[in-house]
Design a protein around this motif. Structure first.
Motif, PDB file in Angstrom:
ATOM      1  N   THR A  71     -94.358 -17.192  52.675  1.00 22.97           N
ATOM      2  CA  THR A  71     -95.472 -18.056  53.075  1.00 22.97           C
ATOM      3  C   THR A  71     -96.564 -17.195  53.696  1.00 22.97           C
ATOM      4  O   THR A  71     -96.267 -16.213  54.382  1.00 22.97           O
ATOM      5  CB  THR A  71     -95.070 -19.120  54.125  1.00 22.97           C
ATOM      6  OG1 THR A  71     -94.823 -18.475  55.381  1.00 22.97           O
ATOM      7  CG2 THR A  71     -93.847 -19.885  53.692  1.00 22.97           C
ATOM      8  N   ASP A  73     -99.863 -16.923  56.443  1.00 25.95           N
ATOM      9  CA  ASP A  73    -100.092 -17.421  57.797  1.00 25.95           C
ATOM     10  C   ASP A  73    -101.050 -18.605  57.750  1.00 25.95           C
ATOM     11  O   ASP A  73    -102.181 -18.561  58.255  1.00 25.95           O
ATOM     12  CB  ASP A  73    -100.654 -16.292  58.669  1.00 25.95           C
ATOM     13  CG  ASP A  73    -100.694 -16.660  60.151  1.00 25.95           C
ATOM     14  OD1 ASP A  73    -100.242 -17.774  60.492  1.00 25.95           O
ATOM     15  OD2 ASP A  73    -101.186 -15.849  60.953  1.00 25.95           O
ATOM     16  N   ARG A  75    -101.002 -23.218  57.545  1.00 25.49           N
ATOM     17  CA  ARG A  75    -100.214 -24.410  57.813  1.00 25.49           C
ATOM     18  C   ARG A  75     -99.639 -25.037  56.540  1.00 25.49           C
ATOM     19  O   ARG A  75    -100.211 -24.921  55.469  1.00 25.49           O
ATOM     20  CB  ARG A  75    -101.076 -25.459  58.526  1.00 25.49           C
ATOM     21  CG  ARG A  75    -101.533 -25.076  59.912  1.00 25.49           C
ATOM     22  CD  ARG A  75    -102.348 -26.195  60.519  1.00 25.49           C
ATOM     23  NE  ARG A  75    -102.771 -25.895  61.884  1.00 25.49           N
ATOM     24  CZ  ARG A  75    -103.473 -26.725  62.641  1.00 25.49           C
ATOM     25  NH1 ARG A  75    -103.840 -27.909  62.153  1.00 25.49           N
ATOM     26  NH2 ARG A  75    -103.809 -26.385  63.874  1.00 25.49           N
ATOM     27  N   HIS A 109     -96.320 -20.368  66.797  1.00 24.69           N
ATOM     28  CA  HIS A 109     -96.068 -19.834  65.462  1.00 24.69           C
ATOM     29  C   HIS A 109     -94.806 -20.494  64.914  1.00 24.69           C
ATOM     30  O   HIS A 109     -94.016 -21.070  65.657  1.00 24.69           O
ATOM     31  CB  HIS A 109     -95.891 -18.311  65.519  1.00 24.69           C
ATOM     32  CG  HIS A 109     -94.901 -17.871  66.566  1.00 24.69           C
ATOM     33  ND1 HIS A 109     -95.292 -17.452  67.810  1.00 24.69           N
ATOM     34  CD2 HIS A 109     -93.548 -17.828  66.564  1.00 24.69           C
ATOM     35  CE1 HIS A 109     -94.228 -17.143  68.535  1.00 24.69           C
ATOM     36  NE2 HIS A 109     -93.157 -17.384  67.803  1.00 24.69           N
ATOM     37  N   ASP A 111     -92.386 -21.378  60.837  1.00 27.63           N
ATOM     38  CA  ASP A 111     -91.169 -21.875  61.472  1.00 27.63           C
ATOM     39  C   ASP A 111     -90.023 -20.848  61.402  1.00 27.63           C
ATOM     40  O   ASP A 111     -89.132 -20.844  62.229  1.00 27.63           O
ATOM     41  CB  ASP A 111     -90.696 -23.156  60.777  1.00 27.63           C
ATOM     42  CG  ASP A 111     -91.532 -24.359  61.152  1.00 27.63           C
ATOM     43  OD1 ASP A 111     -91.970 -24.457  62.308  1.00 27.63           O
ATOM     44  OD2 ASP A 111     -91.757 -25.204  60.279  1.00 27.63           O
ATOM     45  N   THR A 240     -93.800 -23.228  56.865  1.00 24.26           N
ATOM     46  CA  THR A 240     -94.676 -23.389  58.026  1.00 24.26           C
ATOM     47  C   THR A 240     -95.020 -24.866  58.157  1.00 24.26           C
ATOM     48  O   THR A 240     -94.963 -25.616  57.175  1.00 24.26           O
ATOM     49  CB  THR A 240     -95.981 -22.577  57.876  1.00 24.26           C
ATOM     50  OG1 THR A 240     -96.742 -23.101  56.780  1.00 24.26           O
ATOM     51  CG2 THR A 240     -95.687 -21.111  57.618  1.00 24.26           C
ATOM     52  N   SER A 244     -97.883 -21.542  62.041  1.00 21.38           N
ATOM     53  CA  SER A 244     -97.644 -20.732  60.848  1.00 21.38           C
ATOM     54  C   SER A 244     -97.394 -19.262  61.188  1.00 21.38           C
ATOM     55  O   SER A 244     -97.603 -18.824  62.322  1.00 21.38           O
ATOM     56  CB  SER A 244     -98.843 -20.841  59.895  1.00 21.38           C
ATOM     57  OG  SER A 244    -100.018 -20.338  60.514  1.00 21.38           O
ATOM     58  N   ASP A 245     -96.948 -18.523  60.183  1.00 24.55           N
ATOM     59  CA  ASP A 245     -96.720 -17.075  60.230  1.00 24.55           C
ATOM     60  C   ASP A 245     -96.668 -16.558  58.808  1.00 24.55           C
ATOM     61  O   ASP A 245     -96.420 -17.327  57.861  1.00 24.55           O
ATOM     62  CB  ASP A 245     -95.399 -16.741  60.932  1.00 24.55           C
ATOM     63  CG  ASP A 245     -95.589 -16.237  62.359  1.00 24.55           C
ATOM     64  OD1 ASP A 245     -96.693 -15.730  62.665  1.00 24.55           O
ATOM     65  OD2 ASP A 245     -94.639 -16.342  63.158  1.00 24.55           O
ATOM     66  N   HIS A 247     -94.291 -14.757  56.406  1.00 19.99           N
ATOM     67  CA  HIS A 247     -92.850 -14.531  56.295  1.00 19.99           C
ATOM     68  C   HIS A 247     -92.607 -13.647  55.080  1.00 19.99           C
ATOM     69  O   HIS A 247     -92.725 -14.112  53.941  1.00 19.99           O
ATOM     70  CB  HIS A 247     -92.103 -15.851  56.153  1.00 19.99           C
ATOM     71  CG  HIS A 247     -92.251 -16.755  57.338  1.00 19.99           C
ATOM     72  ND1 HIS A 247     -93.113 -17.835  57.362  1.00 19.99           N
ATOM     73  CD2 HIS A 247     -91.658 -16.738  58.559  1.00 19.99           C
ATOM     74  CE1 HIS A 247     -93.024 -18.456  58.534  1.00 19.99           C
ATOM     75  NE2 HIS A 247     -92.140 -17.806  59.276  1.00 19.99           N
TER      76      HIS A 247
END
Length: 337
Positions: A71, A73, A75, A109, A111, A240, A244-245, A247
């Motif tokens: 994902t 960063d 939403r 941040h 998930d 996310t 968010s982040d 990953h």
């Protein structure tokens, strides 16, 4: 004293062998045991391209030459990557290099990443981008606290879950009711490489982490009585939400563990095993454990060996001290004759 010196040399050799045995409990990644058909490595050639590909991806996953971003960063994103080849190894160890990073400040941040060994693959859902009520094993690298009452543990938190398809993952409680064990670990926005190792052998599940840039494994989870079938698929997913982040998966390397099994075990149809855990206590008993670790798990073989090794070392030290004192007394007594 000649025989005593021989004894000391033999003891020293035994101790060195024992230390090597303990330190090699997690494989050092010997290439001859690497199973390339189940491994994901740079530059990820052929990923997702055609029927001959050994890895396929879904959702917002982006494959570059340096990383696989599950994902971005941003939403409300989901993504996953899955091995297309079912694993028929009875004993295995998966090394995962990952990176979780983003612009969100502390506690803003999410998930996290989930690592899977399951019957089904590419089934999107609410559990870190994958389906709920899955069949198999999941390791969760959870970076966001949902349960505001569960302040006895810090996040990010790594946990394990084995499911026979009948249990829901409770996001509101951060999966506590179904987790088998876990540990807190600073795995986000690190300037160095971060690794996680999952070992499954002889019905024992062990999860180790290397996230402190020390080039050494630290135990996170160690549980006996875990039964997993062969023929399942390895994968990784992330999601996310309002937070968010990025990953990223850098690599997933599967190693075969060379373990002897009894004739009865060899003749068993391992594809028919139902995922399960024989626990001394229910996973729900883990809810009130501040450490987040499963209580009542017996010592593993290497821990027992380490304890015996320490005991032997103590005996050797005592023997050396006793021998030196005895020799000094003998020499002193001779001077009085």
């Amino acid at each position: 004293m000649g025989n005593f010196r021989v004894f000391l040399r033999a003891a020293l050799v035994f101790l060195i062998f024992g230390v090597c045995f303990v330190s090699c409990d997690i494989t050092d990644g010997n290439v001859e045991h690497l199973k390339r058909e189940h491994s994901l490595m740079k530059p990820y050639q052929g990923v997702g391209s055609g029927h001959s590909s050994q890895w396929d991806f879904w959702g917002n996953t982006l494959v570059t030459s340096s990383y696989v971003r599950l994902t971005p960063d941003e939403r409300s994103k989901q993504g996953s990557i899955w091995n297309t080849v079912p694993c028929h190894l009875k004993d295995w160890e998966m090394h995962v290099q990952f990176k979780i990073h983003g612009s969100g400040k502390k506690n803003l941040h999410g998930d996290g990443i989930a690592l899977w060994y399951t019957k089904d693959r590419l089934h999107p859902g609410p559990v870190f981008g994958n389906q709920d009520q899955f069949l198999g094993l999941a390791i969760f690298l959870d970076t966001f606290r949902n349960d505001l009452h569960g302040m006895d543990r810090s996040f990010p938190f790594i946990s394990a879950m084995v499911n026979n398809g009948s249990v829901n993952y409770d996001h509101g409680k951060d999966g506590r009711s179904s987790e088998l064990g876990g540990c807190s670990a600073e795995i986000r926005n690190r300037d160095h490489d971060t690794y996680l190792a999952i070992r499954y052998s002889r019905e024992r599940l062990t999860v180790m982490i290397d996230v402190e840039d020390k080039n050494e494994w630290k135990e996170c989870i160690d549980i006996g009585g875990v039964r997993l079938p062969t023929g399942y698929f390895f994968g990784a997913s992330a999601a996310t939400g309002d937070l968010s982040d990025n990953h990223d998966i850098i690599s997933m390397k599967l190693y075969q563990l060379m373990v002897e099994h009894s004739p009865e075990e060899e003749n068993q149809d391992w594809t028919k095993i139902e995922p399960s855990v024989s626990l001394l206590k229910s996973p729900k008993d883990n809810i009130d454990d501040p450490t987040g670790n499963f209580r009542g798990t017996p010592l593993t073989g290497w821990k027992v060996f380490l304890l015996l090794l320490c005991a032997l070392l103590g005996i050797v030290v005592c023997a050396v001290v006793g021998a030196v004192v005895f020799q000094k007394r003998q020499e002193r007594n001779k001077r009085f004759y």
